[in-house]
Each structure stands twice: as C-alpha cells, then as structure tokens.
Design an enzyme around this catalytic site. Sequence first.
Site, PDB file in Angstrom:
ATOM      1  N   ASP A   1      14.363  16.183  46.960  1.00  0.00           N
ATOM      2  CA  ASP A   1      14.229  17.604  47.314  1.00  0.00           C
ATOM      3  C   ASP A   1      15.582  18.321  47.284  1.00  0.00           C
ATOM      4  O   ASP A   1      16.625  17.715  47.534  1.00  0.00           O
ATOM      5  CB  ASP A   1      13.621  17.704  48.717  1.00  0.00           C
TER       6      ASP A   1
ATOM      7  N   SER B   1       4.242  16.951  42.971  1.00  0.00           N
ATOM      8  CA  SER B   1       3.145  16.797  43.940  1.00  0.00           C
ATOM      9  C   SER B   1       1.933  17.615  43.507  1.00  0.00           C
ATOM     10  O   SER B   1       2.046  18.526  42.676  1.00  0.00           O
ATOM     11  CB  SER B   1       3.603  17.260  45.327  1.00  0.00           C
ATOM     12  N   THR B   2       0.788  17.304  44.109  1.00  0.00           N
ATOM     13  CA  THR B   2      -0.431  18.074  43.809  1.00  0.00           C
ATOM     14  C   THR B   2      -0.265  19.531  44.254  1.00  0.00           C
ATOM     15  O   THR B   2      -0.991  20.400  43.800  1.00  0.00           O
ATOM     16  CB  THR B   2      -1.660  17.439  44.515  1.00  0.00           C
TER      17      THR B   2
ATOM     18  N   ASN C   1       2.669  21.154  43.841  1.00  0.00           N
ATOM     19  CA  ASN C   1       3.662  21.797  42.959  1.00  0.00           C
ATOM     20  C   ASN C   1       3.016  22.672  41.877  1.00  0.00           C
ATOM     21  O   ASN C   1       3.695  23.493  41.251  1.00  0.00           O
ATOM     22  CB  ASN C   1       4.589  20.762  42.308  1.00  0.00           C
TER      23      ASN C   1
ATOM     24  N   ARG D   1       3.612  26.534  41.876  1.00  0.00           N
ATOM     25  CA  ARG D   1       4.847  27.187  41.395  1.00  0.00           C
ATOM     26  C   ARG D   1       4.562  27.994  40.137  1.00  0.00           C
ATOM     27  O   ARG D   1       3.544  27.773  39.470  1.00  0.00           O
ATOM     28  CB  ARG D   1       5.905  26.110  41.096  1.00  0.00           C
TER      29      ARG D   1
ATOM     30  N   SER E   1       5.598  16.218  53.591  1.00  0.00           N
ATOM     31  CA  SER E   1       5.067  16.963  52.441  1.00  0.00           C
ATOM     32  C   SER E   1       3.992  16.188  51.671  1.00  0.00           C
ATOM     33  O   SER E   1       4.045  16.080  50.442  1.00  0.00           O
ATOM     34  CB  SER E   1       6.210  17.364  51.494  1.00  0.00           C
TER      35      SER E   1
ATOM     36  N   GLU F   1      10.713   3.302  58.050  1.00  0.00           N
ATOM     37  CA  GLU F   1      11.865   3.946  58.673  1.00  0.00           C
ATOM     38  C   GLU F   1      12.207   5.207  57.870  1.00  0.00           C
ATOM     39  O   GLU F   1      12.176   5.184  56.635  1.00  0.00           O
ATOM     40  CB  GLU F   1      13.071   2.997  58.674  1.00  0.00           C
TER      41      GLU F   1
END
Length: 255
Positions: free
Chosen positions: A33, A78-79, A81, A84, A209, A220
């Site tokens: 990111d 990602s699904t 995205n 955009r 996200s 972790e």
Amino acid sequence: MPRFLRRLFSDKGTTHAKKETSSVPCHLAIIMDGNGRWAAQRKLPRTAGHQAGIVALRRTIKHANEMGISILTVYAFSTENWKRPKPEVDFLLRLPNEFLKSDLDNLHKKNIKVMMIGFMEGLPRHTRNAVSEAVEITAKNTGMVLNFALNYGSRDEIIAAVRAITQKVADGEVNPAQIDEQIISSHLFTAALPDPDLLIRPSGEIRLSNFLLWQLAYTELWFTEVNWPDFDREHLEEAISAYRNRDRRFGGIKL
Ligand code: FPP
C-alpha cells in the site's frame, strides 16, 4: 502514527523481556500500500507510484528469498479495486504481464514457484494468460512460493466456500456436523498453503482491507509508515526482528 500505536505494532520501545521464537516466518503476506501517496508526494501521476511499486516488489522477492521465507503472498489487486477510475484499473491489471515478462525467467532460475489466489475468471484475458503461463512454467519449482492475490477479496472467498460446502451438503457428500475449520480452509483459495505467520502493511494504514480474513486469525501484524515504493531490506528486517520477539500463543498459555 501515534506513539502508542507504533509501540503496539512495531514492538519498538517495549520494555518487557523479549523472547526468540522461530527465525523467519514461513509465510509472509504483504499489503503493498501507498503507491498513490508516494507518487502524489513527488507530484507524479499515480501510475508512477505503481511502477515504483513493481521495483519494490522485485526487491522484496529477492530479499525474502535470500532470508529463507517459504511463501510470499502479495496483495496486488483487490475485488474493491474495480471502483478506481478505469484507466487506473487497466494500468494495474497490465502490471502482472509487465512484471512477469521481465522477471519470469529470473524467478524460474531461482526455483521460485508462482501461484495466484483470487477470482481468475474476472480478470482480463491478457492478465489471466500471463499469470497462468507463469504458474504453469514454475509449477514444478521447489523454492519459495510467490503468491499473487489478484482480484482477491476475503469476504467473496468465504462466500464462495460457503456455497461450495452447502452444495456438497445438498448432494449428500458432506454431513453438516462434519463442517470444521479444516473443511472451510480446504475450500478457500489458500487451501494448499499454511496460514501467514506475519502480515506487513506499509503506508501507515492500520486495517486488513478484506485481505485473508480467515487465514490471518493468528497472524502477527506489523505496520510501518513507509510507503510501499520505499519499502526496502531494512524494513523487512525490522518486521522480521519484531516477529521474532513476538510471543505466539495461539490462544493458549505458556507453561
Ligand atoms: C495500493 O496502493 C496498491 C495497489 C492497489 C497496487 C499494488 C501493485 C503493485 C505494488 C505493483 C506490483 C504488482 C504486480 C502484480 C507486479 P494505492 O494505490 O492504494 O496507494 P494509495 O493508498 O497511496 O493511494
């Protein structure tokens, strides 16, 4: 990032005794990111940030491989995205082709095995072809797994798993009483992979996200403010060093 959050997530500044756990995570997942912000800070178009993101990815693959990480999963598209602007979506979906065209030979030489998680059928044909070819060519490699999350969304993944399992129940193949963690895990895109040990998210955002929600149950988490294009070996080492000092109890207690 506020100091209390930095302490929580980076393990820097903690005063309690540190414990060495295992050396490097077996499965490292990264949410790449901050490309857009990296570009905006330089008054460059967002696409320049994504190009710089490829360079950071190439570097990170090399470092992760050298450090002995077994599986590197990277969130590339990602699904969500798809929301955009179309030119950016088109650009992002050309990146796998571009990256694999220039890097596949080297990945193959390094014995790296390319995999993909996500809804392959929703991707443009050129992206599908590039990824399928890389998966096929490297299928027998036995080194690090480089796993691209492309058109991936965890909630949709879980919905698809629930649909597949309920279909098996309807067909009499599965008894509802048998449904357990193992059955659910085996219906996810990650069925062949262990859960991530460490998740890294750069860019200062502290959220998941819709990434690997089931699989991250005991992972972790490590966050850094550096944007993905600036992510380098020192950040990876810092994350792994923090990971080594985590006390992983998986809900149990240390006797
Ligand atoms: C998130 O940053 C990043 C992405 C949606 C794309 C990730 C892609 C790469 C790192 C390039 C390499 C990919 C492949 C498949 C070779 P953002 O655009 O949301 O940044 P922002 O939050 O600062 O706007």
